[in-house]
Each structure stands twice: as C-alpha cells, then as structure tokens.
Design a protein around this motif. Sequence first.
Motif, PDB file in Angstrom:
ATOM      1  N   UNK A 150       0.835  -1.189   0.000  1.00  0.00           N
ATOM      2  CA  UNK A 150       0.000   0.000   0.000  1.00  0.00           C
ATOM      3  C   UNK A 150       0.877   1.249   0.000  1.00  0.00           C
ATOM      4  N   UNK A 151       0.324   2.327  -0.536  1.00  0.00           N
ATOM      5  CA  UNK A 151       1.045   3.597  -0.513  1.00  0.00           C
ATOM      6  C   UNK A 151       1.082   4.105   0.926  1.00  0.00           C
ATOM      7  N   UNK A 169       7.860  15.948  -5.316  1.00  0.00           N
ATOM      8  CA  UNK A 169       7.386  14.872  -6.182  1.00  0.00           C
ATOM      9  C   UNK A 169       8.425  14.518  -7.243  1.00  0.00           C
ATOM     10  N   UNK A 170       9.012  15.532  -7.867  1.00  0.00           N
ATOM     11  CA  UNK A 170      10.007  15.274  -8.902  1.00  0.00           C
ATOM     12  C   UNK A 170      11.270  14.643  -8.313  1.00  0.00           C
ATOM     13  N   UNK A 180       5.808   4.982  -7.173  1.00  0.00           N
ATOM     14  CA  UNK A 180       4.768   5.993  -7.408  1.00  0.00           C
ATOM     15  C   UNK A 180       4.791   6.990  -6.257  1.00  0.00           C
ATOM     16  N   UNK A 181       4.595   8.259  -6.581  1.00  0.00           N
ATOM     17  CA  UNK A 181       4.605   9.296  -5.550  1.00  0.00           C
ATOM     18  C   UNK A 181       3.621  10.386  -5.934  1.00  0.00           C
ATOM     19  N   UNK A 192       3.290   7.684  -1.107  1.00  0.00           N
ATOM     20  CA  UNK A 192       4.405   7.097  -1.853  1.00  0.00           C
ATOM     21  C   UNK A 192       4.371   5.569  -1.776  1.00  0.00           C
ATOM     22  N   UNK A 193       4.622   4.934  -2.908  1.00  0.00           N
ATOM     23  CA  UNK A 193       4.744   3.483  -3.000  1.00  0.00           C
ATOM     24  C   UNK A 193       6.223   3.172  -3.239  1.00  0.00           C
ATOM     25  N   UNK A 194       6.842   2.431  -2.311  1.00  0.00           N
ATOM     26  CA  UNK A 194       8.290   2.242  -2.386  1.00  0.00           C
ATOM     27  C   UNK A 194       8.684   0.899  -1.787  1.00  0.00           C
ATOM     28  N   UNK A 195       9.968   0.569  -1.925  1.00  0.00           N
ATOM     29  CA  UNK A 195      10.485  -0.699  -1.394  1.00  0.00           C
ATOM     30  C   UNK A 195      11.657  -0.456  -0.441  1.00  0.00           C
ATOM     31  N   UNK A 196      11.688   0.714   0.175  1.00  0.00           N
ATOM     32  CA  UNK A 196      12.783   1.043   1.099  1.00  0.00           C
ATOM     33  C   UNK A 196      12.195   1.395   2.461  1.00  0.00           C
TER      34      UNK A 196
END
Length: 845
Positions: A150-151, A169-170, A180-181, A192-196
């Motif tokens: 989830x974001x 955002x940029x 995605x942000x 934000x959707x992230x893997x960190x």
Amino acid sequence: MSTNEKDIQNSCCSGSNEQIPGVIQSGSSCCSKEKPSRRVEENSCPSNQRKEERENLCCETSEEEEGEDSSPSAPPTQLVEYQVKGMDCPSCAATIEKSLRKKEGVQSVSVHYGTAKMAVGGENQAVYDQIPHQMKKLGFEAEPLQTGREMETYKVEGMDCGSCAATIEKHLSNHPNVQDVRVNFPTGKLHVLHTIKPEEIMREVKKSGFEAYLEKGDSSKEGQKTPRRPFPSAAISGALLALGFIGTFTSLSAEWVTAFYALAIAVGGGKPLRSAFYAVRSGSLDMNVLMASAALGAALIGEWFEGAMVVWLFALGNSLQNRSLEKTRDSIRSLMNIAPAEALVKEGRQWVRKAVEEVSIGEVIVVKPGDRVPLDGEIIQGASSLNQAPITGESLPVDKQEGDSVYAGTINESGSLEVRVTKRSEDTAIAKIIHLVEEAQEKKAPTQAFVDRFAAVYTPIVFMLALLVMVIPPLFIGGSWGEWLYKGISLLVVACPCALVISTPVAIVSAIGNAARHGVLIKGGTFLEKAGAIQAIAFDKTGTLTEGKPKVADVIALNGEKENLIRIAGTIEEYSTHPIAAAVSSYASERHISTAHGSDFRTLPGKGAQARIAGTVYYAGNPKLFKEMGVDLGQLENQLDQLESEGKTLVLIGTEKEIQGIISVADSIREITIQSIQSLKKSGLKELVMLTGDNEGTARRIAAEAGVDRYFADLMPEDKTKAIEKLQEEGKQVAMVGDGINDAPALASSDLGIAMGGAGTDTAMETADVVLMADNLEMLPHTIRLSRKALTIIKQNVWFSLLTKLAALVLIFPGFLTLWMAVLSDTGAALIVILNSMRLLRKNA
C-alpha cells in the motif's frame, strides 16, 4: 447478441459502477449516446465542446482502435488491477490502452471507463511498478489495487505553495526504489509506493528542504516520529538583521554590520537555498529558487541590507503562511478526534478495555451515558438518545433502542447501551467519511487546474524576462550593471505566482472541511464549484421530500365511533407485514387504542385482510374487495373518488353486508422539507422540481405541500433521466437529489448528484457527488450557500493575486519598487489570500 453480451454492453454504456464478474471491459468499446460521467478530476477533452461533439469524438476514437490487433504475444503470468483517475470520456480509455501496449514488457491492457479501472498483464513485477509513472506521463493517475503493498502516507511540513509539492514529487520520482509518488499541497500529504525504509523517504524529503513524518495511522511502521518544533530561523534572522541595522547608527564598523547581515542571510536562507538546489536539480522553478537567487544577487552587488531583508521577510511570511495553512489543513481534525481510542469489551463475565483496532466484529461493547460510541454496531440491550451531530449534522438527538444501528463518534446522552460491533475501526462510517473528505480535498477543481497550467507557463517566462532585464540593457541600451541587476532580481521575486497558485486549493479545502463538520460530504473541488453554479434542483419524492412510509391521513366512521373503527382495523391488520397495515397499526398504537380479541386471520393478496371479531368476520381492504363481495358503494363513490384524487390510498373497513368506515393512508412530508424548500428559494435558485412514479393526484398534493415549483408524475426510473435532460435542455445547470440507489440513472445524468442518508448507506457515499449524511434536506441550503461563497472567494483571490503581480511589475522599472517591497508584496498577497479563504471555515460561512 447473446444475453451476456447485452449485459456487458448495457453495463458499459450506462456508466454503471458495477463490473460484471469475470469480464474485463475496454473503454474503447463503450460507444453510447449516454452523457459522459461527470466525475472528472481534470478535463482532458475541450470543455467548450457540446455534449454530442464530445460523444462523437469518443466514438470515433473507439472505432479507430477496433481495427488494431491488441492480442498479446503470450499470455501474461498475472493481471494487476489499477484504479485510474482523470478519465474524462471513453476516448481517454482508448488512449491509455494504445499507449501502454507499446511499452516493453506489457502483454495486455484493458481499461474500463465505466468503473475507472484498468487491468494490465506484464512479464514481470518491474512492468507493474512502472505503470503509475507511465500513466502520469499520459496525464492520468493510476493506483494499484490488491498488490500486497500500500502507498504510505506522510505528513509534510514546510510546503507553502504548489511548486514546493512539485519539487518533492520530482525529486522522489527520480529515486530507483520509488514506484509511485503523489504530493498534495492543500492537505500537506505525501503518498508514496516504495520498497525502502520510511527513514530513507524522510531523508530524501529533507534533502528537498522539508520535513516528513509517517501519519499516526501508520504508527506501527518503522520511522514513526513525533514532529520536531521548527527551528526559529525567522526570529534569529530578524534579530541579526536588527543588530546590523542598529549598527549603522553607531560606531560599529562596516565590516561588522556586513557580517550581521551575512549571518541573517545564512540563518534565514539556509533552508530555502537547500530547497532551491534540489528544485533546480529536479527541473522546478519554485519560490525557493527565486528567493535564493534574489538574496545571492543582492549580496553580489553589495546590497547586504536588501538581501537580509528579503530573507527575513521570506522566512517570516513562510512562518505565518504555514501556521494559517495548518489550520486549514486540519479543518477535518475535529472529525478524526471524535471517535474514542478505546472500547469497553465484554469478555466472559468481565469488561476489559481494548484499543479499538483490536476489537473484532461480533464482540460486545458497553457505552455508558455521556460517552462516545467507539465503533459502529447494533444495540442488543438498552435504549437511549444519541447525539449524531458529529457525523450527520442533525441538531436534535435521535432515540435508539434494541436493533437500531449506532455510529462511532456519536454521543450517548442517557441510558447505558450494550452494542454488538458490526464494523472494524477502519471501516466505520466516520473512518470512511474522513477518508473520502481527505480524498476530496486532494482533488483539483477546474479553476485550480487552470491556475496550475497558467503558473507553469507564467513562471519560466518571467524568469527568462528577468535574466534578459539583467543583461540586455547594460549591453545594448546603457546603464550600470548594478542598477539593472537589481531590477532583474526584483522581477525574479515578483515572478513567483505563490498567491495565485494557493488561491483556489486553500478555499476548496476550507469549504469541504466546513461542509463535512455539518454532515455534508462534498466529493471534490469540481463538485463544490458545480454546486455553486446550480440553477435548478430536482428531488425524488419518496424518501427525499417525504418520509417514504405511509401514514394514516383520514379516519371516516360511517357507523359508530372512530375509536371502535380504529380498534377493528387495528385488530385485522395486527399480524400483517404490509406497509399500509403497519401504518394502521401504528396509528392505533399512537392513540393507545387496544386491539380486540380476533381469530381466523387471513391475508387476501392484492385486496386486503380479514379477521373474526366477536363472532363477526370483518374485512379491511380496497374498494375492489367489497365490490367483489357485492357490497353497494354507490353513496360513497364521490367521496372515494375525491380522496383518491388527493393521492391517498383507501382502506375500507366493513363486513360482507356494509361499509363501517374509511381510512385513508398517504406518504407524509418530512418535517424539515417545507423549511428547506423555502430556504433554497431564498438562495436564488430558478426552479425546484419534484420527480415521482406516483399518480398525478399524489404528485399534485405533495408538490403543493412541499412548495416546489413544478412536478413530473407517473415516472419510471428511466423517465426520471429524461426529465433531468429536459430541464438541462432548457439551459439550466441541474442537481438531482435522491437516495443514491434507486435514483442512480437520474443522479448520473444530472450535473450534480446529491444523495440522501449517507451515514448508513455505503452506496450513497461511493456513487454520489454530494452526500447529505443526516438523511434530510436541512443542510442542502447551507451547502448551496457555502459553495457560492467559495466560488466568490476563489474569484476574489485570483483577481487580487493577478492585480498585485501586475502592480508590482509596473512599479519595478521606474524604480519605485525596492527588493524588500517586492518580497513583502508577494508574501503579503499569499497571506491575505489564505486568510480570505479561511473565512470559509466559519460555522455559517
């Protein structure tokens, strides 16, 4: 065409929100003459085209796509669904499909315009992770559904205009582990959707010059911190500026004065300078870039006092703006804090306190007098009055007893209640309202979208103009470099359209927050603006203007007393579940008239009912029943016709030989309806219309009682849509008010769909543009007035911002506008715009 094919086509072309299971529908195949959906975030089709032209454009685009071979080369390993925002018409769906099919690794794409969903088949996870980014390039937003991730939502501190949000955002979009942000300036939220780890996201945001913290709802996640008190850069910078200024009147050396000014610039300008660096790196020209350029330029030409004054005014303005914006952004905080954090739960014979997140569906909780209800549920023991104003805006408490529903956040005013939990904490009515309000506050209104596009073009143009002012005159016209550099720097400061960019979102957030606190859910800025432009309102009759359940209107005794007639009728109807029978039984109960001893109860389908009382068989039914039994109604015909012409349903009471009395039943006007209609008329609406499937007589009576200007009777659901379209053909912007379920076609075809009774109706909250949570019209006049005031304030803000910029630009070249005055005009204008918008937060705005 097969039955299934017809179902699919009807579902697509009606704009239904329900997708047929197992069928993936492409927006490019939906080609109908129905009106395109109104639920638009940003228009991608020309808004000035007539409806028919837009539909033809959609259909032409769809037909072009039909000839293309869209079959994938190999079956995808899995399909991932996305929620798509920003589609304006079916051609948008076709555009998305065509563009994504060309991307490497994408094996299949199917976009359903009606449900705003997209299914993508890809070769690997990397393909799915890139879809949101690709969609953003096309001008749409795509959020993955059921991805297992989830974001995360962060609260961002320090953003003072939309360009700050763009910078963050940029910057994050360039991170390899961010899929995605989305940053929303009005609400101060980062999604934000992230893997960190969250800490790394927070560090990246800090590099951009801002502070980010995980929302409280994510407290279980790593990285949750308490926001720190901001560094008092404005105060310290101001103190150093004051010391330097005072030093000019003393024997303090010029070097020390310059040092104080330099320190003031360093302290107050550290954060803007860091933000400016990352803004330039990400390709943004925000206020930080312009202010940093102005301060460094002033120092470069030896105007240390001007540079320090610019930095201090900018820091002070930001501080004041942030405080004001936080009040606006927290306009919904009162809703978020009304539900208790703990509940008293029954475990065996004991009552145990638990966090609401730990309480499961089916568990029993106790709500003591004076406490707030912690979770949605159903009363299993006890009776009380509950104040539902925090959710529905109702001014009076509502009586509740066993079997009734209660909502989290409402206040138990008297008796103790035992409640069986029916929804988890994240699914309660108040949780859904908060979520929908926050979503609504993040959606751009048409005016805001226009202003953002204008600012995106305006800022670079003025920035280039400022550079030309610095260079061209000294080289070709004459004049000192210092003089023209100073004017160019002043122009840089004036260039930032900060006040213009925040002129609309702050007003939208304030108005939506105000409406939510009064029990009205407005689903976005688009619908707030539409509500302000509405000229006519069409009301569904049953359940909107009326109670939706029949009540006894007349009791006419022909032989004997009325009380005896009611006793007989109540006895016959006592065991029937028919709504008319329930109305008669309720009437007898309200007047404390007890029923007689009866036997041989029978229901006569389509005609009435009978019972044996004191050895005699009595009947309660329509005139047809007694005519079939041969009872002469000759003398009563005129009286019966008169009652029926008034829209009343007749119940005759009698035996096989004679009629003993007549009871008429009719749907009754809601208590608040007449007052609300009158308030709407005073608001200046051109026409108020009633739509009903009832006969002409009933429609005429209800319309006269309610005070509407016009009515349409004998309507089927599809006829209500035609009535809406007829009003639109007359040149009016039309809102439709209904229950959100049965009136779905009419709600969809109107310019603004308003649903009743959202507190207990998920469908209403999901499908309508505006939801009246209290299930009555009491707050509709307030909503119309609030929307119109919001439109007025937005126009005031836009014009004030533009005129301020124009005046500043004109005063620069004659030399009347100093650098610090340019900063003051910019930050001052932004602050005035915010304060003007905050007027919408007031109770009776």
